[in-house]
Design a protein around this motif. Structure first.
Motif, PDB file in Angstrom:
ATOM      1  N   ARG A  22       6.103  -5.799   8.814  1.00  0.00           N
ATOM      2  CA  ARG A  22       7.233  -6.197   8.285  1.00  0.00           C
ATOM      3  C   ARG A  22       8.431  -7.608   7.999  1.00  0.00           C
ATOM      4  O   ARG A  22       8.082  -8.484   7.217  1.00  0.00           O
ATOM      5  CB  ARG A  22       8.380  -5.327   7.856  1.00  0.00           C
ATOM      6  CG  ARG A  22       9.094  -5.438   6.515  1.00  0.00           C
ATOM      7  CD  ARG A  22      10.106  -3.555   6.514  1.00  0.00           C
ATOM      8  NE  ARG A  22       9.207  -2.864   6.716  1.00  0.00           N
ATOM      9  CZ  ARG A  22       9.173  -1.726   7.495  1.00  0.00           C
ATOM     10  NH1 ARG A  22      10.833  -2.039   8.850  1.00  0.00           N
ATOM     11  NH2 ARG A  22       8.857  -0.499   7.600  1.00  0.00           N
ATOM     12  N   GLN A  79       5.782  -0.619  12.565  1.00  0.00           N
ATOM     13  CA  GLN A  79       5.730  -1.246  11.087  1.00  0.00           C
ATOM     14  C   GLN A  79       7.015  -2.933  10.873  1.00  0.00           C
ATOM     15  O   GLN A  79       6.674  -3.044  10.270  1.00  0.00           O
ATOM     16  CB  GLN A  79       6.552  -0.310  10.335  1.00  0.00           C
ATOM     17  CG  GLN A  79       5.663   0.403   9.596  1.00  0.00           C
ATOM     18  CD  GLN A  79       4.636  -0.312   8.041  1.00  0.00           C
ATOM     19  OE1 GLN A  79       4.848  -1.434   8.057  1.00  0.00           O
ATOM     20  NE2 GLN A  79       4.631   1.053   6.797  1.00  0.00           N
ATOM     21  N   MET A 129      -3.139   1.016   8.952  1.00  0.00           N
ATOM     22  CA  MET A 129      -1.870   1.820   8.906  1.00  0.00           C
ATOM     23  C   MET A 129      -1.633   2.997   7.689  1.00  0.00           C
ATOM     24  O   MET A 129      -0.243   4.413   8.178  1.00  0.00           O
ATOM     25  CB  MET A 129      -0.549   0.662   7.639  1.00  0.00           C
ATOM     26  CG  MET A 129      -0.494  -0.543   9.489  1.00  0.00           C
ATOM     27  SD  MET A 129       0.250  -0.105  11.026  1.00  0.00           S
ATOM     28  CE  MET A 129       2.050   0.432  10.452  1.00  0.00           C
ATOM     29  N   ASN A 180      -0.187   6.780   9.794  1.00  0.00           N
ATOM     30  CA  ASN A 180       0.856   7.330   8.403  1.00  0.00           C
ATOM     31  C   ASN A 180       0.289   8.863   8.407  1.00  0.00           C
ATOM     32  O   ASN A 180       1.227   9.650   8.474  1.00  0.00           O
ATOM     33  CB  ASN A 180       1.207   6.045   7.340  1.00  0.00           C
ATOM     34  CG  ASN A 180       3.131   7.232   7.196  1.00  0.00           C
ATOM     35  OD1 ASN A 180       4.007   7.723   7.663  1.00  0.00           O
ATOM     36  ND2 ASN A 180       2.748   7.659   6.274  1.00  0.00           N
ATOM     37  N   HIS A 223       4.300   3.900  14.818  1.00  0.00           N
ATOM     38  CA  HIS A 223       4.039   3.942  13.675  1.00  0.00           C
ATOM     39  C   HIS A 223       5.400   3.539  12.922  1.00  0.00           C
ATOM     40  O   HIS A 223       5.397   1.785  12.174  1.00  0.00           O
ATOM     41  CB  HIS A 223       3.795   4.448  12.367  1.00  0.00           C
ATOM     42  CG  HIS A 223       3.686   4.250  10.705  1.00  0.00           C
ATOM     43  ND1 HIS A 223       4.393   4.587   9.763  1.00  0.00           N
ATOM     44  CD2 HIS A 223       2.071   4.313  10.428  1.00  0.00           C
ATOM     45  CE1 HIS A 223       3.860   3.840   9.393  1.00  0.00           C
ATOM     46  NE2 HIS A 223       2.625   3.937   8.827  1.00  0.00           N
ATOM     47  N   ASP A 224       6.350   3.740  12.401  1.00  0.00           N
ATOM     48  CA  ASP A 224       7.457   3.432  12.266  1.00  0.00           C
ATOM     49  C   ASP A 224       8.210   2.600  12.738  1.00  0.00           C
ATOM     50  O   ASP A 224       8.847   1.594  12.191  1.00  0.00           O
ATOM     51  CB  ASP A 224       8.501   5.015  12.088  1.00  0.00           C
ATOM     52  CG  ASP A 224       7.755   6.204  11.141  1.00  0.00           C
ATOM     53  OD1 ASP A 224       6.592   5.100  10.457  1.00  0.00           O
ATOM     54  OD2 ASP A 224       8.114   6.825  10.634  1.00  0.00           O
TER      55      ASP A 224
END
Length: 322
Positions: A271, A267, A296, A300, A262-263
């Protein structure tokens, strides 16, 4: 490159062939940029050749044993998974060459990408065997099983699905290699995987920039492709022997898990492309964007639960050790 409104037909007019032609100039620009920044490196320079010695068998050497390995247990697991993934390069080449073609800028990129990826398997196998990091017999048997199955992409819907997939997958591979190096316990291994990760990052930038151009050119179709890829994402090595068990160990060991996915993978790409901020979409594109945002958020939440379970497991292990 900016795609002008006059070159942006409706979604129903786009075929894969037309998209390939429309993006050819972007591919050429990105290829030239890549060739300008990519640095030549030699796989043999990252291998500790002086540590090598004969194995048992026809050379009459010493059989492999776990205590000969300098890397950690989680390092051995991740290194095998990472190398088996790289081993399937012939299948990956066939996939992208069949889709993107072998002519023009697309073909030049396909062959260049394949040549660069080939170095990764070379240096990893040389390191693993020379340093006796893993069982060579098990490694070869796994390679035979994995490559005999071949590889077929999960994202055969369209060319845009494939471009979206590799934009995320190249970053996922970079992160996996980098974290494996950090967790390996061997500075030589860490340095080698850092070099590989640099290549993977450049490959990610190529595909990410291509995906950005596609968002300008065909925003609705590209948004739907990104939604599909993110929701259904699987690493290319998912079909290898024992992958589920190895993936679980790698998740707990901090190599690759839901939080990292995810991070550090999804993302950053979303982003950078401002995917959730794109405006002017058709109803289908807008629905895909909304579903992506909801997914998303749910991912999370799953990552939070995974983090909690991981911390609890680590606490129990620490308690037992003390």
């Amino acid at each position: 490159m900016t795609i002008t409104e006059s070159h942006r037909p409706g979604s129903d007019t786009w075929s894969d062939a037309r998209l390939l032609y429309a993006l050819e100039e972007v591919v050429e620009t990105e290829l030239n940029r890549h060739l300008a920044v990519a640095k030549e490196w030699m796989p043999h320079e990252y291998v500790p050749w002086s540590d090598g010695r004969n194995f048992d068998g026809i050379m009459g050497g010493e059989a492999w044993a776990p205590e000969q390995s300098k890397v950690t247990d989680i390092g051995r697991i991740a290194l095998v998974v990472n190398l088996l993934t790289e081993d399937n390069l012939p299948s990956y080449h066939h996939e992208i060459a069949s889709l993107f073609g072998r002519d023009g800028a697309w073909g030049t990129w396909v062959h260049r990408w394949t040549a660069e990826e080939g170095r990764h398997g070379i240096v990893m196998r040389d390191y693993l065997l020379t340093s006796r990091a893993v069982d060579p017999v098990e490694l070869e048997r796994f390679r035979m099983m994995h490559m005999s199955e071949g590889f077929e992409s999960d994202n055969r819907h369209s060319m845009l699905h494939s471009v979206a997939y590799v934009a995320f997958q190249e970053l996922a591979t970079r992160v996996s290699h980098r974290n494996t190096g950090h967790q390996s316990g061997d500075p030589v291994c860490d340095r080698m995987l850092a070099r590989i990760a640099t290549d993977e990052n450049l490959h990610m930038v190529f595909y990410r920039n291509l995906l950005a151009a596609a968002l300008q050119l065909a925003p609705d179709l590209t948004m739907q492709a990104i939604r599909d890829v993110v929701v259904q994402f699987r690493m290319p090595g998912h079909g290898m022997p024992g992958f589920e068990r190895a993936a679980a160990r790698m998740a707990i060991g901090g190599i690759y898990n839901l939080r990292i996915h995810h991070d550090d993978v999804l993302q950053p790409v979303l982003r950078h492309l401002k995917v959730l901020e794109v405006t002017g979409l058709s109803p289908d594109g807008l629905r895909a964007q909304e579903e992506l945002g909801m997914f998303m958020g749910g991912l999370n939440d799953q990552a939070v639960k995974f983090d909690e379970r991981k911390l609890a497991l680590e606490a129990r292990r620490a308690a037992r050790a003390s």
